[in-house]
Design an enzyme around this catalytic site. Structure first.
Site: not given
Length: 420
Positions: A166, A306, A317, A338, A343, A404
């Site tokens: 991502c 994010h 975060e 998002k 996403h 990831f």
């Protein structure tokens, strides 16, 4: 001789909130959800039956001939259309451009997974004779998007794809920034593209417990920072930005949207899918990006986080933000777009970079929608821009993307001034 300055002179996008930049910005400001039921395959046996999808997409309107469409995966079609918009928006005169110093660097997490899925399912159903399309490989490989764009325009400069889950498109933009800074190119089209709405994508992320399964409330299922969040909502689309060396842009009288002030990269070095619980890598990448931009935490006005709407990620975060920014964290605007467009995996950073540029240029912070219930692990003294956009001057915006594997990237956009 110092590093050259880099500015943004063109924008293009196709995403669940709009098939143009103007439509995207309008829907961001108004807090519109792009979540819809999946119609491209039978989802009755899947835990998740919805995603943020692109609607009314006709690539032939953008100069891609219909006979060519069967040779190009949907993710690359998105990229080509977004690039077409960005080139036109930039006002670049291709006849006067040094094509050897003009490049294309895009990010994509999983490339042509839809084409690969269709071919494998067709082979499985077709007996023992392998019948694969001669275009399978070129539809599947993720580097084909920048390749096709370079072929269309004759851009012969740096040309490749970054793949880091991502964080892919943010790493692409960081590379574009640095290549121009170092004098290796004058103009680079950069961003990302993804078209992952397919059986293995939905099934695989479901099995890893990453996706929301809130099928009854799918329109509001992407709900970062809400106590009832249960995973992210997958999206598709592309965003392409024209990064240009400042003097090159000024010489041709280009419109400048914002300056690309810095970029940072880091790794959590912790887990293949889970973030570091204290946001160690996230804090480090924001600090590195600010150092690269010669800015301090106190200079930042907005962070597009994010914020995927996962139980662990959102908390980690925000912990990173508080650790790095201290008391200034409570003066920031923070939001996760998002919550609206979903996403977009490898294209997430590019679509969210547009949101940062919109905030800087138009003095409006897009909201985090779908919030209802407080999570005891989240500090709501932070201005998370909940449910409604907010007007304020934004001089510096950060764009966080994490992937990831522990991949982290952060970009810094700031209001443009000819003075250093």
């Amino acid at each position: 001789m110092g590093l050259r300055r880099v500015v943004v002179t063109g924008l293009g996008t196709i995403n669940p909130l709009g098939n143009s930049v103007g439509e995207y910005f309008s829907n961001l400001d108004n807090g519109i959800s792009g979540a819809r039921l999946i119609k491209t395959f039978d989802t009755s046996l899947f835990k998740t039956r919805f995603a943020c999808t692109v609607e009314d997409f006709d690539p032939s309107r953008y100069g891609i001939e219909r006979r060519e469409l069967r040779r190009i995966d949907r993710f690359a079609q998105f990229a080509m259309v977004a690039a077409d918009q960005a080139v036109k928006d930039s006002g670049l005169d291709l006849s006067r451009l040094d094509l050897d110093r003009t490049g294309v660097i895009l990010g994509s997490g999983i490339g042509g997974i839809r084409s690969l899925t269709e071919e494998i399912m067709g082979y499985s159903a077709g007996g023992n004779i392998p019948r694969f399309s001669p275009f399978l490989i070129t539809k599947m490989i993720s580097d084909m998007a920048p390749g096709l764009i370079s072929i269309k325009y004759g851009f012969a400069g740096p040309n490749y794809t970054t793949t880091s889950a991502c964080a892919s498109s943010s790493h692409a933009m960081g590379d574009a920034l640095n290549l121009i800074r170092l004098g290796k190119a004058d103009v680079i089209l950069t961003g990302g593209a993804e078209a992952p709405i397919s059986e293995p994508s939905i099934g695989g992320f479901d099995s890893s417990k990453a996706l929301s399964t809130n099928n009854e409330q799918y329109r509001t299922a992407s709900r970062p920072f809400d106590a009832t969040r249960d995973g992210f909502v997958m999206g598709e689309g592309s965003a392409v930005l024209v990064f240009e060396e400042l003097e090159h842009a000024l010489k041709r009288g280009a419109r400048v949207y914002a300056e690309v002030a810095g970029a940072g990269t880091s790794a959590d070095a912790y887990h293949i899918t889970a973030p570091h619980p204290e946001g160690e890598g996230a804090m480090k990448v924001m600090r590195l990006a600010l150092e690269d931009a010669s800015l301090s935490p106190g200079d930042v006005d907005y962070i597009n986080v994010h914020g995927t709407s996962t139980p662990l990620g959102d908390v980690a975060e925000l912990r990173a933000v508080k650790r790095l920014f201290g008391e200034h964290a409570y003066k920031l605007n923070i939001s996760s777009t998002k919550s609206m467009h979903g996403h977009l995996l490898g294209a997430a950073g590019a679509v969210e970079a547009l949101a940062c540029i919109h905030a800087v240029r138009d003095s409006i912070v897009p909201p985090t929608i779908n919030f209802q219930f407080e999570d005891p692990d989240i500090d709501y003294r932070l201005n998370l821009t909940l449910n409604k956009s907010q007007r304020r001057e934004i001089r510096v915006a950060l764009n966080n993307t994490f992937g990831f594997g522990g991949h982290n990237s952060c970009l810094v956009f700031k209001a443009f001034s000819e003075a250093k």
